[in-house]
Design a protein around this motif. Structure first.
Motif, PDB file in Angstrom:
ATOM      1  N   GLN A 185      -3.823  -1.139  -7.651  1.00 45.62           N
ATOM      2  CA  GLN A 185      -4.422  -0.662  -6.538  1.00 45.62           C
ATOM      3  C   GLN A 185      -5.381   0.424  -6.603  1.00 45.62           C
ATOM      4  N   THR A 186      -4.819   1.478  -7.566  1.00 44.13           N
ATOM      5  CA  THR A 186      -5.588   2.427  -7.723  1.00 44.13           C
ATOM      6  C   THR A 186      -6.974   2.110  -8.183  1.00 44.13           C
ATOM      7  N   ASN A 222       0.627   4.392  -2.838  1.00 39.51           N
ATOM      8  CA  ASN A 222       0.443   5.476  -2.438  1.00 39.51           C
ATOM      9  C   ASN A 222       1.385   6.423  -2.888  1.00 39.51           C
ATOM     10  N   LEU A 254       3.187  10.213   4.261  1.00 46.34           N
ATOM     11  CA  LEU A 254       3.055   8.869   3.853  1.00 46.34           C
ATOM     12  C   LEU A 254       3.127   8.054   5.084  1.00 46.34           C
ATOM     13  N   GLN A 276       0.258   5.411   6.670  1.00 46.49           N
ATOM     14  CA  GLN A 276       0.352   4.166   6.505  1.00 46.49           C
ATOM     15  C   GLN A 276       0.610   3.085   7.936  1.00 46.49           C
ATOM     16  N   ASP A 318       3.916  14.035  -2.575  1.00 45.95           N
ATOM     17  CA  ASP A 318       3.492  14.309  -1.323  1.00 45.95           C
ATOM     18  C   ASP A 318       4.738  14.045  -0.209  1.00 45.95           C
ATOM     19  N   ARG A 328       0.768  -1.243  -0.023  1.00 45.11           N
ATOM     20  CA  ARG A 328      -0.043   0.006   0.042  1.00 45.11           C
ATOM     21  C   ARG A 328       0.797   1.273  -0.014  1.00 45.11           C
ATOM     22  N   THR A 329       1.955   1.042   0.820  1.00 39.74           N
ATOM     23  CA  THR A 329       2.809   2.180   0.711  1.00 39.74           C
ATOM     24  C   THR A 329       3.330   2.651  -0.542  1.00 39.74           C
TER      25      THR A 329
END
Length: 280
Positions: A266-267, A206, A218, A222, A213, A202-203
């Motif tokens: 994932q998106t 993202n 971040l 997470q 960002d 996930r990290t």
């Protein structure tokens, strides 16, 4: 070069994405991070070696607990399906408990795979090839198959191991030690290790989706203790520092294309989930 293809809605419980790989000869390697999902891949051209051993032309790539490098020889063309984490052992009993493993698909699936592979190679384009692979999964899980029951068993283990579950083992009628043994027997890794790899996935997703960002935000978002905690996990499980991975994945021709594909998948799943919530 590599592109993600959405999977049919009826197969979304089983598949995260379909992938087309068209790697030029100049791309000598593919770098995969540790991952909790697995892949079915049919290679149409080129040679690939992993840890000094040739990769079968049609192979299942299991979940992995370490970063993995695949060496290419010549242009590589392939099509593949990225399986949901709970799908592999539900589809194929002999995949249960395996990690860091490559298996020929004819060995995993049995004699019926030869006909599927022939149809994939005879198909006229990548879309038709992926359709053949999707049809194979669709037929494999069709009733009276026991695949769906095994998938729900895997999901129950995942839920019991999640951070929001209390007394996870007892909720399945097991002691904590018995639960952990059952989890390892199914997934090939301990519950905590599965959670760590999932969080790292996930990290990275993202970070690739929003490369500008702040890194501190971040890490906090997470659930890491701090930025250095996140940095250690990423380097250990993906093989390189976060910023190097983000920078390296920006090029259209990159050895880190699996990260690009994973971030896109994932998106896509997040967008689909948001759309389904809006419809309720």
């Amino acid at each position: 070069m590599q592109r993600l293809v959405p999977v049919p809605s009826d197969l979304q419980p089983w598949l995260m994405a379909a992938v087309v790989v068209d790697a030029p000869a100049a791309l000598a390697q593919s770098h995969f991070p540790a991952m909790v999902s697995s892949m079915l891949v049919a290679r149409l051209a080129g040679q690939v070696v992993c840890r000094g051993e040739p990769v079968p032309p049609a192979a299942w790539m299991s979940a992995s607990t370490t970063a993995t490098v695949y060496e290419h020889s010549g242009p590589v063309q392939a099509v593949g399906l990225v399986l949901q984490p709970e799908a592999a052992a539900a589809l194929f009993a002999s995949a249960r408990g395996l990690v860091n493993t490559l298996r020929p698909l004819d060995e995993l699936v049995g004699p019926g795979w030869a006909e599927v592979e022939h149809a994939v190679r005879a198909a006229g384009d990548d879309g038709a090839r992926l359709q053949m692979l999707c049809d194979f999964i669709r037929q494999w899980v069709a009733p009276p198959s026991s695949c769906e029951a095994r998938r729900h068993q895997a999901l129950a283990l995942l839920h019991a191991a999640s951070d929001d579950a209390t007394d996870a083992g007892q909720r399945l009628g097991l002691s904590q030690r018995q639960f952990e043994r059952r989890f390892v027997a199914h997934w090939g890794m301990a519950p905590k290790q599965f959670q760590v790899i999932s969080r790292r996935n996930r990290t990275l997703g993202n970070a690739l989706a929003a490369p500008g960002d702040p890194v501190v935000g971040l890490a906090v978002g997470q659930g890491y203790y701090d930025q250095s905690h996140m940095a250690r996990d990423v380097r250990r499980l993906a093989g390189q520092p976060l910023q190097a991975l983000v920078q390296g994945s920006r090029s259209p021709v990159t050895e880190h294309w699996p990260l690009q594909v994973g971030a896109q998948a994932q998106t896509g799943q997040l967008l689909e989930r948001a759309a389904s919530i809006r419809k309720r």
